[in-house]
Motif scaffolding. Structure first.
Motif, PDB file in Angstrom:
ATOM      1  N   ALA B 158      -9.470   8.308 -10.428  1.00 32.39           N
ATOM      2  CA  ALA B 158      -9.713   6.905 -10.098  1.00 32.39           C
ATOM      3  C   ALA B 158      -9.537   6.677  -8.592  1.00 32.39           C
ATOM      4  O   ALA B 158     -10.315   5.964  -7.958  1.00 32.39           O
ATOM      5  CB  ALA B 158      -8.768   6.006 -10.891  1.00 32.39           C
ATOM      6  N   LEU B 159      -8.521   7.318  -8.032  1.00 31.66           N
ATOM      7  CA  LEU B 159      -8.274   7.198  -6.590  1.00 31.66           C
ATOM      8  C   LEU B 159      -9.442   7.795  -5.796  1.00 31.66           C
ATOM      9  O   LEU B 159      -9.892   7.209  -4.805  1.00 31.66           O
ATOM     10  CB  LEU B 159      -6.963   7.910  -6.234  1.00 31.66           C
ATOM     11  N   ALA B 160      -9.945   8.929  -6.254  1.00 33.98           N
ATOM     12  CA  ALA B 160     -11.093   9.540  -5.588  1.00 33.98           C
ATOM     13  C   ALA B 160     -12.283   8.591  -5.591  1.00 33.98           C
ATOM     14  O   ALA B 160     -12.998   8.465  -4.601  1.00 33.98           O
ATOM     15  CB  ALA B 160     -11.459  10.857  -6.286  1.00 33.98           C
ATOM     16  N   GLY B 161     -12.466   7.886  -6.712  1.00 32.40           N
ATOM     17  CA  GLY B 161     -13.567   6.933  -6.836  1.00 32.40           C
ATOM     18  C   GLY B 161     -13.458   5.790  -5.832  1.00 32.40           C
ATOM     19  O   GLY B 161     -14.458   5.182  -5.451  1.00 32.40           O
ATOM     20  N   VAL B 162     -12.245   5.494  -5.404  1.00 31.30           N
ATOM     21  CA  VAL B 162     -12.019   4.445  -4.404  1.00 31.30           C
ATOM     22  C   VAL B 162     -12.142   5.032  -2.989  1.00 31.30           C
ATOM     23  O   VAL B 162     -12.806   4.466  -2.123  1.00 31.30           O
ATOM     24  CB  VAL B 162     -10.627   3.811  -4.603  1.00 31.30           C
ATOM     25  N   LEU B 163     -11.531   6.192  -2.785  1.00 27.70           N
ATOM     26  CA  LEU B 163     -11.513   6.800  -1.447  1.00 27.70           C
ATOM     27  C   LEU B 163     -12.893   7.238  -0.981  1.00 27.70           C
ATOM     28  O   LEU B 163     -13.167   7.286   0.210  1.00 27.70           O
ATOM     29  CB  LEU B 163     -10.585   8.022  -1.441  1.00 27.70           C
ATOM     30  N   VAL B 164     -13.768   7.540  -1.918  1.00 33.18           N
ATOM     31  CA  VAL B 164     -15.101   8.016  -1.549  1.00 33.18           C
ATOM     32  C   VAL B 164     -15.869   6.937  -0.770  1.00 33.18           C
ATOM     33  O   VAL B 164     -16.772   7.228   0.000  1.00 33.18           O
ATOM     34  CB  VAL B 164     -15.864   8.469  -2.824  1.00 33.18           C
ATOM     35  N   MET B 165     -15.454   5.681  -0.941  1.00 35.66           N
ATOM     36  CA  MET B 165     -16.106   4.584  -0.228  1.00 35.66           C
ATOM     37  C   MET B 165     -15.496   4.393   1.162  1.00 35.66           C
ATOM     38  O   MET B 165     -15.853   3.482   1.881  1.00 35.66           O
ATOM     39  CB  MET B 165     -16.019   3.300  -1.044  1.00 35.66           C
ATOM     40  N   GLN B 166     -14.567   5.264   1.517  1.00 35.94           N
ATOM     41  CA  GLN B 166     -13.937   5.317   2.833  1.00 35.94           C
ATOM     42  C   GLN B 166     -13.300   4.009   3.293  1.00 35.94           C
ATOM     43  O   GLN B 166     -13.594   3.501   4.375  1.00 35.94           O
ATOM     44  CB  GLN B 166     -14.953   5.826   3.870  1.00 35.94           C
ATOM     45  N   PRO B 167     -12.408   3.472   2.455  1.00 33.34           N
ATOM     46  CA  PRO B 167     -11.732   2.230   2.845  1.00 33.34           C
ATOM     47  C   PRO B 167     -10.719   2.483   3.956  1.00 33.34           C
ATOM     48  O   PRO B 167     -10.221   3.600   4.104  1.00 33.34           O
ATOM     49  CB  PRO B 167     -11.012   1.815   1.557  1.00 33.34           C
ATOM     50  N   LYS B 168     -10.432   1.437   4.706  1.00 37.17           N
ATOM     51  CA  LYS B 168      -9.410   1.543   5.758  1.00 37.17           C
ATOM     52  C   LYS B 168      -8.096   0.966   5.272  1.00 37.17           C
ATOM     53  O   LYS B 168      -7.048   1.209   5.843  1.00 37.17           O
ATOM     54  CB  LYS B 168      -9.864   0.778   7.011  1.00 37.17           C
ATOM     55  N   VAL B 169      -8.196   0.125   4.235  1.00 31.02           N
ATOM     56  CA  VAL B 169      -7.000  -0.454   3.625  1.00 31.02           C
ATOM     57  C   VAL B 169      -7.035  -0.072   2.155  1.00 31.02           C
ATOM     58  O   VAL B 169      -8.054  -0.227   1.494  1.00 31.02           O
ATOM     59  CB  VAL B 169      -7.002  -1.999   3.755  1.00 31.02           C
ATOM     60  N   LEU B 170      -5.917   0.456   1.654  1.00 31.80           N
ATOM     61  CA  LEU B 170      -5.877   0.862   0.262  1.00 31.80           C
ATOM     62  C   LEU B 170      -4.797   0.075  -0.473  1.00 31.80           C
ATOM     63  O   LEU B 170      -3.638   0.073  -0.075  1.00 31.80           O
ATOM     64  CB  LEU B 170      -5.578   2.363   0.181  1.00 31.80           C
ATOM     65  N   LEU B 171      -5.206  -0.616  -1.543  1.00 25.83           N
ATOM     66  CA  LEU B 171      -4.250  -1.385  -2.337  1.00 25.83           C
ATOM     67  C   LEU B 171      -3.970  -0.632  -3.638  1.00 25.83           C
ATOM     68  O   LEU B 171      -4.894  -0.257  -4.347  1.00 25.83           O
ATOM     69  CB  LEU B 171      -4.834  -2.761  -2.703  1.00 25.83           C
ATOM     70  N   LEU B 172      -2.694  -0.426  -3.920  1.00 22.68           N
ATOM     71  CA  LEU B 172      -2.335   0.315  -5.133  1.00 22.68           C
ATOM     72  C   LEU B 172      -1.479  -0.568  -6.025  1.00 22.68           C
ATOM     73  O   LEU B 172      -0.376  -0.957  -5.632  1.00 22.68           O
ATOM     74  CB  LEU B 172      -1.566   1.584  -4.753  1.00 22.68           C
ATOM     75  N   ASP B 173      -1.984  -0.903  -7.206  1.00 16.59           N
ATOM     76  CA  ASP B 173      -1.272  -1.809  -8.109  1.00 16.59           C
ATOM     77  C   ASP B 173      -0.434  -1.000  -9.092  1.00 16.59           C
ATOM     78  O   ASP B 173      -0.978  -0.358  -9.990  1.00 16.59           O
ATOM     79  CB  ASP B 173      -2.284  -2.687  -8.854  1.00 16.59           C
ATOM     80  N   GLU B 174       0.860  -1.023  -8.937  1.00 16.95           N
ATOM     81  CA  GLU B 174       1.795  -0.264  -9.775  1.00 16.95           C
ATOM     82  C   GLU B 174       1.264   1.126 -10.127  1.00 16.95           C
ATOM     83  O   GLU B 174       1.065   1.452 -11.297  1.00 16.95           O
ATOM     84  CB  GLU B 174       2.128  -1.062 -11.039  1.00 16.95           C
ATOM     85  N   PRO B 175       1.062   1.938  -9.116  1.00 21.23           N
ATOM     86  CA  PRO B 175       0.407   3.228  -9.363  1.00 21.23           C
ATOM     87  C   PRO B 175       1.277   4.222 -10.124  1.00 21.23           C
ATOM     88  O   PRO B 175       0.762   5.212 -10.619  1.00 21.23           O
ATOM     89  CB  PRO B 175       0.133   3.745  -7.944  1.00 21.23           C
ATOM     90  N   LEU B 176       2.556   3.968 -10.262  1.00 18.35           N
ATOM     91  CA  LEU B 176       3.424   4.943 -10.927  1.00 18.35           C
ATOM     92  C   LEU B 176       3.675   4.605 -12.390  1.00 18.35           C
ATOM     93  O   LEU B 176       4.294   5.370 -13.119  1.00 18.35           O
ATOM     94  CB  LEU B 176       4.776   5.037 -10.191  1.00 18.35           C
ATOM     95  N   ALA B 177       3.144   3.454 -12.813  1.00 21.26           N
ATOM     96  CA  ALA B 177       3.513   2.921 -14.130  1.00 21.26           C
ATOM     97  C   ALA B 177       3.308   3.899 -15.277  1.00 21.26           C
ATOM     98  O   ALA B 177       4.136   3.994 -16.165  1.00 21.26           O
ATOM     99  CB  ALA B 177       2.747   1.631 -14.398  1.00 21.26           C
ATOM    100  N   SER B 178       2.195   4.616 -15.275  1.00 24.33           N
ATOM    101  CA  SER B 178       1.904   5.423 -16.467  1.00 24.33           C
ATOM    102  C   SER B 178       2.133   6.925 -16.247  1.00 24.33           C
ATOM    103  O   SER B 178       1.645   7.726 -17.024  1.00 24.33           O
ATOM    104  CB  SER B 178       0.465   5.166 -16.895  1.00 24.33           C
ATOM    105  N   LEU B 179       2.850   7.283 -15.193  1.00 25.44           N
ATOM    106  CA  LEU B 179       2.954   8.704 -14.864  1.00 25.44           C
ATOM    107  C   LEU B 179       4.309   9.307 -15.222  1.00 25.44           C
ATOM    108  O   LEU B 179       5.338   8.638 -15.157  1.00 25.44           O
ATOM    109  CB  LEU B 179       2.714   8.890 -13.357  1.00 25.44           C
ATOM    110  N   ASP B 180       4.293  10.586 -15.564  1.00 30.26           N
ATOM    111  CA  ASP B 180       5.566  11.262 -15.768  1.00 30.26           C
ATOM    112  C   ASP B 180       6.164  11.554 -14.380  1.00 30.26           C
ATOM    113  O   ASP B 180       5.466  11.468 -13.367  1.00 30.26           O
ATOM    114  CB  ASP B 180       5.405  12.523 -16.625  1.00 30.26           C
ATOM    115  N   PRO B 181       7.468  11.859 -14.309  1.00 34.90           N
ATOM    116  CA  PRO B 181       8.113  11.974 -12.989  1.00 34.90           C
ATOM    117  C   PRO B 181       7.439  12.980 -12.045  1.00 34.90           C
ATOM    118  O   PRO B 181       7.316  12.717 -10.845  1.00 34.90           O
ATOM    119  CB  PRO B 181       9.526  12.422 -13.331  1.00 34.90           C
TER     120      PRO B 181
END
Lengths: 285, 547
Positions: B158-181
């Motif tokens: 999902a992050l790659a899908g955003v970065l491919v558009m070459q943004p200069k500002v990246l907003l991450l909404d609770e990116p750790l919520a569903s991840l194991d440690p």
């Protein structure tokens, strides 16, 4: 639970054709088939459709469920319509003819008489129906097994659908496994609350009410997910302009041949049917 | 007046009110973010974090209509004056649930999606997709189906899908919520790298402790739609309520010395060794010829147990719990519920002993009212009407939702829905409560108070929960079951199991600051406890070192 697409590369001749050409040819055959009731002609289409099945290298193990479903559904339909009631047949087929088998019974008390005759015509007509159903079934059954889910969108775009509608195909393939999984989770969650799906009590409405514990959560989840999905698509500019499709399709000469053949068959069939009035119900005398 | 042309993001006195809400969701917000800066925005649910993000990425007021005032400028240009096409190439947004952000069935197509929509030429798209996959080290995922990716992989895609558009500002909404440690640590390392490469990264997250590990340049703390703290991480420790965000254990300890808390006591019966559920040499395969998902599982759930099940994705945690409920039956071996093998029980029969709460309440809530929702289970179990009435009343009382009897469950907040789903199990009088990731989707403040209240509820003989959160296991469990590749890697007291750092690493867990502190103080405490409670054990000569 395991959910996966039925598609896998099979290195078959069928896969070498452009999917657009395959859809166009398949539809040309479909329209041709529905023109006829003549078993001889239908047999030709049946052979073509089955040839595709064998060329596609799909196995019985993969497809047996689909075939069995097709056999059961078509048999119910055909037995009821053709063999028993005859209401689904074209005029004159069942009214007369040589009976192969007949009986008469009188229902006691009400005094109704049932006269039934199974005629040769009925049997031939049933055969014609089987051939039609199986030719069409076989023609399209091959597609999910031999067409990469990634290219449905670009295929329909190529056939002429607008971007948004074509992408809906891709979106469907993306979310079908998710939906299947969500459904399974809800089934488990409700079973954990003592819910038993197998139990059938009460009338139609009671039965519909019984599945509410499964349908409501799955629907609500889909609606909630829909908001996020729409946002994700908006944020990545979906639908603002005519898009590029990164999956590219290119016609090769065999594709033109396939489309040409499909078109030619359809034209010949139209001439046969409407020009020469050939292809009506037929049986050997 | 434009002196902010070089400033990736400038927010000045921003307020926003949703069309159907009486009061603004955020007001008077000002902040600026320089190139390559990493900013953490923390706060509890409903503090306005999401609304602020929507104002920056343009969804508000484009999709979410309402009154906006103040300014949001990206490189000096107002967000409202920009087209979505222009904006999407400046500001990239990673939504909270990657599952719902991924719109394509295959990874390559997913990453290409944004560029396709911008009508970038095909060859250029292919080049940029490959470049982005390489940057994130996920080239090997290129041909994979998105549905079958793990949570961590999904997020990278999902992050790659955003970065491919070459943004200069990246907003991450609770990116750790569903991840194991382990996946969370990997994700954080990527966010740091992005910032180091010049992208302005804004992370909205309540797992403050985890984000602090990658040293954000600036921290904002929001509450009730306003920024109440803005500055460096050190200052945050002193200015926020420690019960609201998760800070490193030592920082909590330092603060707690100033304000001690009540000791916590679970309401379960004392452990008397009475076995409720027993797994005997359990093996499970979905198909006779498929590899086993569980093998040689041997363990018991006894009266008084609070068991935390930890382990990486795919280790068989959910499969194990489904066996305890009879939803799945072992291929080999036996599962006994109060002495009866599940092979001879229906799920409905098992349900009167074992109650299972699934991860998301929306997966089970369906009834028109809370009351009807709670009656559903006991009715299925054929309890008598008087019994049902009594139990439903008691269940509502236990979750403090007596006032919501007639409310449709779907109209409640997430936390309340979660309570209803627990009450639905309570009303069935199930004696063992099992929960799949009970804290998923809740912020720190909500999940701590939620877990506290569940453990203090009367009526359960044992509680079992699946989690990725080491601290949750450490605070609440008296037994920890570590699963790895379908087998029990360890089962015992948290003090024994969690002390083995190699074991934790091999199961994609990481020691937390609270675990380290507890281990350090264990000779004095004798058992693990939450940070606030450790205060009493830190003697005056014991120096609490700064993080």
């Amino acid at each position: 639970m395991l959910v996966s697409f039925q598609y896998r590369p099979r290195k078959s001749v069928i896969e070498r054709f452009d999917p657009r050409a395959r859809w166009i040819a398949s539809f040309a055959l479909l329209f041709s088939i529905v023109l006829f009731w003549d078993v001889r002609l239908l047999a030709v289409f049946f052979v073509i459709a089955m040839a595709q099945v064998f060329l596609a290298r799909i196995t019985w193990k993969e497809t047996h469920r689909a075939w069995i479903l097709l056999i059961i559904l078509s048999t119910i339909m055909i037995v009821v319509n053709t063999i028993i009631t005859g209401s689904g047949t074209i005029a004159g087929v069942v009214g007369s003819g040589k009976p192969v088998f007949h009986f008469e019974i009188k229902i006691p008390l009400v005094g109704w008489e049932i006269r039934y005759a199974l005629t040769r015509e009925r049997l031939w007509f049933a055969l014609a129906q089987y051939l039609r159903v199986f030719s069409i079934g076989a023609l399209f059954l091959v597609i999910p097994f031999t067409m990469d889910p990634r290219i449905y969108g670009v295929t329909f775009r190529g056939i002429g659908l607008p971007d948004k509608l074509a992408f809906t195909m891709d979106l469907a393939f993306r979310f079908i496994p998710t939906l299947a999984r969500d459904y399974q989770v809800t089934v488990d969650a409700q079973r954990a609350r003592g819910f038993e799906l197998e139990k059938t009590e009460g009338g139609l409405f009671a039965q519909i009410r019984r599945v509410a514990p499964l349908i409501v959560p799955v629907t609500m989840n889909s609606i909630l997910a829909g908001e996020d999905i729409a946002n994700a698509m908006d944020l990545r500019c979906f639908g603002l302009k005519k898009r590029t499709w990164v999956e590219a399709l290119k016609y090769q000469w065999p594709d033109y041949l396939l489309i040409g053949a499909g078109g030619l068959i359809l034209i010949i069939c139209l001439i046969l049917r409407f020009g020469l009035n050939f292809g009506n119900f037929w049986f050997p005398t | 007046m434009q002196t902010d042309h070089n400033l990736p993001l400038l927010v000045k006195d921003l307020s926003f009110r949703y069309q159907r809400r009486p009061a603004p969701s955020i007001s008077g917000i000002s902040m600026e973010v320089k190139p390559g800066e990493l900013v953490l925005i923390a706060g509890v649910s409903g503090c306005g974090k999401t609304t602020l993000m929507r104002c920056i990425n343009g969804l508000a007021p484009r999709v979410y209509q309402g009154d906006i005032s103040g300014e949001v400028r990206i490189f000096g240009k107002s967000v409202q004056d920009m087209s979505m096409t222009e904006l999407s190439q400046r500001v990239g947004t990673l939504l909270q649930d990657p599952e719902r952000q991924i719109v394509s069935s295959h990874v390559f197509n997913e990453v290409a999606f944004g560029l396709e929509n911008l009508a970038v030429p095909r060859q250029r798209i292919i080049y940029r997709v490959n470049e982005t996959l390489e940057y994130l080290n996920i080239e090997h995922l290129c041909e994979r189906q998105t549905f079958h990716l793990s949570g961590g992989e999904k997020q990278k895609v999902a992050l790659a899908g955003v970065l491919v558009m070459q943004p200069k500002v990246l907003l991450l909404d609770e990116p750790l919520a569903s991840l194991d440690p382990a996946s969370a640590a990997e994700a954080l390392a990527i966010f740091r790298k992005l910032a180091d490469d010049g992208i302005s990264v804004i992370i909205v997250e309540h797992r403050v402790e985890d984000v602090l590990a990658i040293k954000p340049d600036k921290v904002l703390f929001m509450d009730a739609g306003q920024v109440i703290y803005q500055g460096d991480a050190g200052g945050l420790y002193d200015s926020v309520d420690i019960s609201k965000v998760k800070l490193p254990a030592r920082a909590v300890l330092r603060r707690a010395q100033k304000a001690s808390t009540q000791p916590f006591k679970a309401a379960l019966p004392p452990a008397d060794g009475q076995e409720l559920v027993r797994f005997e040499q359990v093996e499970f395969r979905y198909q006779p010829d498929s590899p086993p998902v569980l093998k040689e599982i041997d363990f018991s759930i006894c009266k008084g147990d609070v068991i935390a099940i930890l382990g990486p994705n795919g280790a068989g945690k959910t499969t194990l719990v489904k066996h305890a409920l009879g939803l799945l039956k072992p291929t080999r071996g036996t599962v006994l519920i109060e002495g009866k093998p599940t092979h001879s029980l229906t799920v409905a029969e098992a349900a009167s002993t074992v109650g299972y709460v699934f991860q998301s309440p929306t997966q089970m809530l369906f009834a028109p009212t809370v009351q009807a929702e709670l009656e559903f289970g006991p009715k299925n179990l054929k309890h008598s009407t008087e019994q049902i009435e009594k139990d439903v009343g008691w269940a509502l009382e236990s979750v403090h939702m007596n006032g919501e009897r007639k409310t449709p469950p779907l109209a409640l907040s997430f936390g309340q829905q979660k309570r209803v789903s627990i009450a639905a199990i309570l009303a069935m009088r199930s004696r063992i409560l099992m929960m799949d990731e009970p804290t998923a989707g809740q912020d720190y403040w909500n999940y701590i108070s939620f877990m506290d209240s569940i453990l203090q509820m009367p009526g359960f003989d044992a509680i079992l929960f699946i989690t990725h959160d080491v601290d949750l296991a450490l605070i609440y469990a008296n037994r920890v079951l570590l699963l790895k590749d379908g087998t029990v890697a360890a089962y015992g007291s948290p003090e024994n199991v969690l002390a083995d750092e190699n074991l934790l690493h091999s199961t994609r867990l990481r020691p937390t600051s609270l675990l380290r502190l507890n281990l350090e103080l264990l000779p004095r405490t004798g058992r693990f406890m939450r940070a606030e409670a450790l205060v009493d054990y830190v003697s005056s000569n014991h120096q609490v070192t700064e993080v």
